[in-house]
Structure formats: structure tokens, C-alpha cells
Design a protein around this motif. Structure first.
Motif, PDB file in Angstrom:
ATOM      1  N   SER A  76       0.830  -1.189   0.000  1.00  0.00           N
ATOM      2  CA  SER A  76       0.000   0.000   0.000  1.00  0.00           C
ATOM      3  C   SER A  76       0.875   1.254   0.000  1.00  0.00           C
ATOM      4  O   SER A  76       1.703   1.436  -0.889  1.00  0.00           O
ATOM      5  N   GLY A 132      -0.474  -4.234  -3.456  1.00  0.00           N
ATOM      6  CA  GLY A 132      -1.448  -3.154  -3.472  1.00  0.00           C
ATOM      7  C   GLY A 132      -0.862  -1.795  -3.757  1.00  0.00           C
ATOM      8  O   GLY A 132      -1.128  -0.839  -3.031  1.00  0.00           O
ATOM      9  N   GLY A 165     -10.122  -6.969  -2.791  1.00  0.00           N
ATOM     10  CA  GLY A 165      -9.868  -5.665  -2.215  1.00  0.00           C
ATOM     11  C   GLY A 165      -8.393  -5.448  -1.934  1.00  0.00           C
ATOM     12  O   GLY A 165      -7.520  -5.808  -2.734  1.00  0.00           O
ATOM     13  N   HIS A 166      -8.119  -4.900  -0.761  1.00  0.00           N
ATOM     14  CA  HIS A 166      -6.750  -4.542  -0.391  1.00  0.00           C
ATOM     15  C   HIS A 166      -6.127  -5.573   0.556  1.00  0.00           C
ATOM     16  O   HIS A 166      -5.250  -5.251   1.345  1.00  0.00           O
ATOM     17  N   ASP A 176      -9.233  -3.992  -5.973  1.00  0.00           N
ATOM     18  CA  ASP A 176      -8.548  -3.173  -4.971  1.00  0.00           C
ATOM     19  C   ASP A 176      -8.659  -1.694  -5.347  1.00  0.00           C
ATOM     20  O   ASP A 176      -7.987  -1.224  -6.273  1.00  0.00           O
ATOM     21  N   GLN A 226      -1.773  -7.255  -7.146  1.00  0.00           N
ATOM     22  CA  GLN A 226      -2.852  -6.292  -7.333  1.00  0.00           C
ATOM     23  C   GLN A 226      -4.144  -7.018  -7.690  1.00  0.00           C
ATOM     24  O   GLN A 226      -4.186  -7.816  -8.620  1.00  0.00           O
ATOM     25  N   HIS A 227      -5.187  -6.759  -6.932  1.00  0.00           N
ATOM     26  CA  HIS A 227      -6.500  -7.328  -7.228  1.00  0.00           C
ATOM     27  C   HIS A 227      -7.286  -6.370  -8.118  1.00  0.00           C
ATOM     28  O   HIS A 227      -7.243  -5.148  -7.903  1.00  0.00           O
ATOM     29  N   TYR A 268      -3.932  -8.989   0.853  1.00  0.00           N
ATOM     30  CA  TYR A 268      -3.006  -9.822   0.075  1.00  0.00           C
ATOM     31  C   TYR A 268      -2.333 -10.915   0.910  1.00  0.00           C
ATOM     32  O   TYR A 268      -1.390 -11.559   0.443  1.00  0.00           O
ATOM     33  N   SER A 317     -11.792  -1.167   1.977  1.00  0.00           N
ATOM     34  CA  SER A 317     -11.028  -2.117   1.165  1.00  0.00           C
ATOM     35  C   SER A 317     -10.356  -3.221   1.975  1.00  0.00           C
ATOM     36  O   SER A 317      -9.940  -4.229   1.407  1.00  0.00           O
ATOM     37  N   LYS A 318     -10.240  -3.046   3.302  1.00  0.00           N
ATOM     38  CA  LYS A 318      -9.621  -4.082   4.138  1.00  0.00           C
ATOM     39  C   LYS A 318     -10.650  -4.956   4.842  1.00  0.00           C
ATOM     40  O   LYS A 318     -10.287  -5.891   5.560  1.00  0.00           O
TER      41      LYS A 318
END
Length: 413
Positions: A233, A260, A376-377, A321, A317-318, A379, A368-369
Motif C-alpha cells: 500500500s 497493493g 480488495g486490499h 482493490d 494487485q487485485h 493480500y 477495502s480491508k
């Protein structure tokens, strides 16, 4: 005044963006506020950041349940450490007091397991990025970190968070023969740091990596640890900022995992924009996957089925996300990921609308978490696979990976 500026920008949006008057008025107002913030950044905004940073500083003293000062010499904050336990901050104290146990490491590595080194320097441990990097370097030397087979430099997010799953995975992968170093640069939560204080994370990431990599490169080649880089992130933004090109990464590291990455990351964005023809923005292929690969899961790391030379670079990366896909450009511009077929975990009905999509993705970032792993965020479920792709020990097998995964699940990472 601000209202007049908003009207002027609104008319420009209506003319050049061909927006309805109401939508253009909203765009003009938002653009005017952002422009004023940019213009006053060095005065008002910087003071505001200092005030907000101070307001969050009290949380830095509150420990998570079960956190205790370590006794092991290989941990910052221990009685032997050059860094005072109290100065590590909330996230730093958790980082150095947790991790796989000796028994868990032995499940994977057998009798060869050793206690991992964890070095951390808090924002209260030293006053500047340079001083924190030099203190971290001294701690690494004190702990014998440069004698380990692997040394990983982690750029933290906001208030100093390090993803436990990423570090635990690497330590189990190498039987504890590892050292991990991280520093804190702010009291702010990651979201506020991203919005208000990007220069600080960029400076921290660059200075720490430059300091550690310079020392590693000063060692005889046969005595150097394998130097790895991790950022998630906002941390991915900070550590990527230390490099300008893939060649620069290859010259100074032995592998990178970035999870992310924010859409504003310069290197990430340049690779995605220059992706191989016919590959989508959410799952790009760059230069046939020769050096860097982009993936949402373990299977994606094997694609394309062409050579992947070392040192390797992984971007996790999703498609779902919002941190990866949020950009101010969404206000007026339809992105490729909403022109092309939608990603695997994005509703096919999602459509771009001027202004609306920008705010939709903005709101999604706040949640996102809170979605399951793999979306989402989040991983945590794929970071082990990324490390295996980038830095697996010689002779590593799929069965070894599953053994580590079982330990991680039992450990709660």
C-alpha cells in the motif's frame, strides 16, 4: 474568490469534458479546492499536517494486547538493543515482539532453524529519515544481520505498520536465517498519510533503502546477504520511490514484492501504460514477463509461461482493490480497466460515469480491508507465493510451500 475559481473550472469542465452543467459545477468545486490546497501546501497544509500528526501521537504509546519487550539480542528494543523499547512506537513494539516460534520454524527448516533478526527504528528513536536509517544500519550490524542469508528492507505504512503475514512468510521460507528492517516516519494512519503527507514516506523509503543497499554493496560479493524489498500500500509507494527503472531495481536488489501499489506510483504506472498489446490493465504483461510480473493470485505468478529472470519483481494487485485503481483522473476520464472486460472479482455491470465513479472508488477505499482475503486490499493469502517466486531457497518444492502455509494458518498470520 474560491467560488469564482470553481465557476471558471466548472465552465472549462463543461466545455472540454462535455459534462452536463450540474456535473460540471461539482467538478469545478472539487478542482478549485484541490488547486487551493496545492497552492498553499507549503504553508497551511504543512502546518495542518503537523497538528494532525501530533493529535495521533498519543496512540503511539498504547500497546496491543500481549506485547512484551523481547529478551533476544536479535530484536530491537531488547536490553542489548541500541534502540530504546519505549521509542519503537505501538507498531514497532508489536513487530519486534511477535513472529514464528522456534517450533514453528523447525517444522519447515528442521534442526537448521535459527532465530530471525527483526530491526525497527521508531519515529521517536531518531529525528530525521537519515538518522533513523543510520540507527537501523547500526542495529543491523549489532545483530549480525549482514551474516544472514536474506536481508529484507520493509517500508512501513502510515503509523509504522508492518504486515505480519509478509514477514512471517519470509522467515519460515528461509528457516529463520533472515533479517528484516523497518522504520516509522509518522503517527498518521495510512489513509491520511497518503492524502496529506506523501513526501515523508517517499523520503523514508529512499533514504533507508539507499543506506542499507550501499552497505551491502560495500561487502565482499561472496559475503553479502540476499537483499530483498517489500512494501504494501503506502509502503509500496515509499519503497518504489527509491528506484527509477527496472534496471535500477536489478542493480541494487535481489528481488522485490510490492502489494497493493497505489495508482500514483510512477514506476508501476509506467510499466502498466507500456504493457504488451492485448493485455488488460488489471492483469498487464510487461516485456513478456521477463523481469516484472503483475498478479492477483498464485496462478498469475506463473504467467506468461515464458522465462522470468532474476532478480524478479512482483506487483500484487487485485482487480477489486480500490487503492490500486483510485486516481483523480477518474473524475473526467474513463480508465482502461472500465473499457476492457472487468477483472475477475469486479462486477461486470460496473460502469464509468464522470465524477460518480471517482467518488464510488474513493468510498470503496475506506472499506477495502474489510473484504475476504484475495479481494480488495487484502493480500495475506498470496504474499507467501510471491516470496517463493522471488526468493525461494534452492531445491524448494510445492510441498514445502504448503507446509509453510499450514504453519502460517495455525500461527494466525
Amino acid at each position: 474568490g474560491l467560488r469564482g475559481l470553481a465557476r471558471l473550472l466548472g465552465r472549462a469542465a463543461q466545455r472540454w469534458g462535455r459534462l452536463p452543467q450540474r456535473a460540471a459545477s461539482v467538478v469545478g468545486a472539487v478542482a478549485a479546492v484541490l488547486l487551493v490546497l496545492v497552492l498553499v501546501n507549503d504553508v497551511v497544509l504543512r502546518r495542518a499536517v503537523a497538528v494532525v500528526d501530533s493529535a495521533f501521537s498519543s496512540r503511539n504509546d498504547l500497546d496491543f494486547p500481549g506485547v512484551e519487550q523481547p529478551d533476544a539480542a536479535g530484536r530491537s528494543g531488547s536490553p542489548q538493543s541500541l534502540v530504546a523499547w519505549e521509542s519503537l512506537g505501538r507498531e514497532g513494539r508489536r513487530f519486534v515482539s511477535t513472529g514464528p516460534t522456534a517450533d514453528e520454524l523447525a517444522v519447515v527448516a528442521g534442526a537448521a532453524a535459527v532465530a530471525p533478526v527483526r530491526v525497527y527504528v521508531g519515529v521517536e528513536s531518531a529525528g530525521t529519515a537519515e538518522e533513523r536509517a543510520e540507527l537501523a544500519l547500526a542495529e543491523l550490524e549489532r545483530t549480525g544481520a549482514f551474516e544472514r542469508s536474506v536481508l529484507a528492507v520493509v517500508t512501513t505504512t502510515g503509523s509504522g505498520w508492518v504486515n505480519a503475514a509478509a514477514v512471517d512468510s519470509l522467515e519460515l521460507l528461509h528457516g529463520g536465517d533472515t533479517a528484516v528492517v523497518a522504520t516509522q516516519y509518522s503517527y498518521l494512519p495510512s489513509g491520511l498519510s497518503f492524502l496529506l503527507d506523501l513526501p515523508r514516506v517517499e523520503e523514508e523509503g529512499r533514504v533507508l533503502l539507499d543506506t542499507i543497499s550501499a552497505h551491502v554493496e560495500s561487502l565482499p560479493e561472496e559475503d553479502r546477504p540476499r537483499l530483498l524489498v517489500y512494501g504494501e500500500s503506502l509502503g509500496a509507494r515509499g519503497s518504489e520511490h527509491a528506484f527509477t527503472t527496472l534496471a535500477d531495481i536489478r542493480a541494487h536488489t535481489d528481488g522485490v514484492v510490492w502489494a497493493g501499489p497505489p495508482h500514483s506510483n510512477d514506476l508501476w504506472r509506467s510499466l502498466v501504460e507500456r504493457r504488451d498489446p492485448g493485455t488488460p490493465e488489471v492483469a498487464p504483461v510487461y516485456a513478456s514477463g521477463l523481469v516484472a510480473r503483475f498478479s492477483a493470485d498464485a496462478d498469475g505468478l506463473t504467467q506468461p509461461p515464458t522465462p522470468w529472470i532474476e532478480p524478479r519483481v512482483v506487483y500484487l494487485q487485485h482487480p477489486s482493490d480500490p487503492v490500486v485503481w483510485w486516481s483523480p483522473d477518474l473524475v473526467l476520464t474513463r480508465p482502461d480497466w472500465l473499457e476492457e472486460p472487468r477483472g475477475q472479482d469486479v462486477l461486470p455491470t460496473m460502469t464509468w460515469y464522470p465524477v460518480v465513479t471517482f467518488w464510488q472508488v474513493t468510498v470503496d477505499m475506506t472499506n477495502s480491508k474489510t473484504v475476504p482475503d484475495g479481494h480488495g486490499h487484502n493480500y495475506d493469502d498470496v504474499v507467501l507465493d510471491a516470496w517463493v517466486a522471488v526468493a525461494a531457497p534452492q531445491g524448494w518444492t510445492d510441498a514445502d510451500t504448503e507446509r509453510v502455509r499450514a504453519v502460517l494458518e495455525a500461527h494466525g498470520s
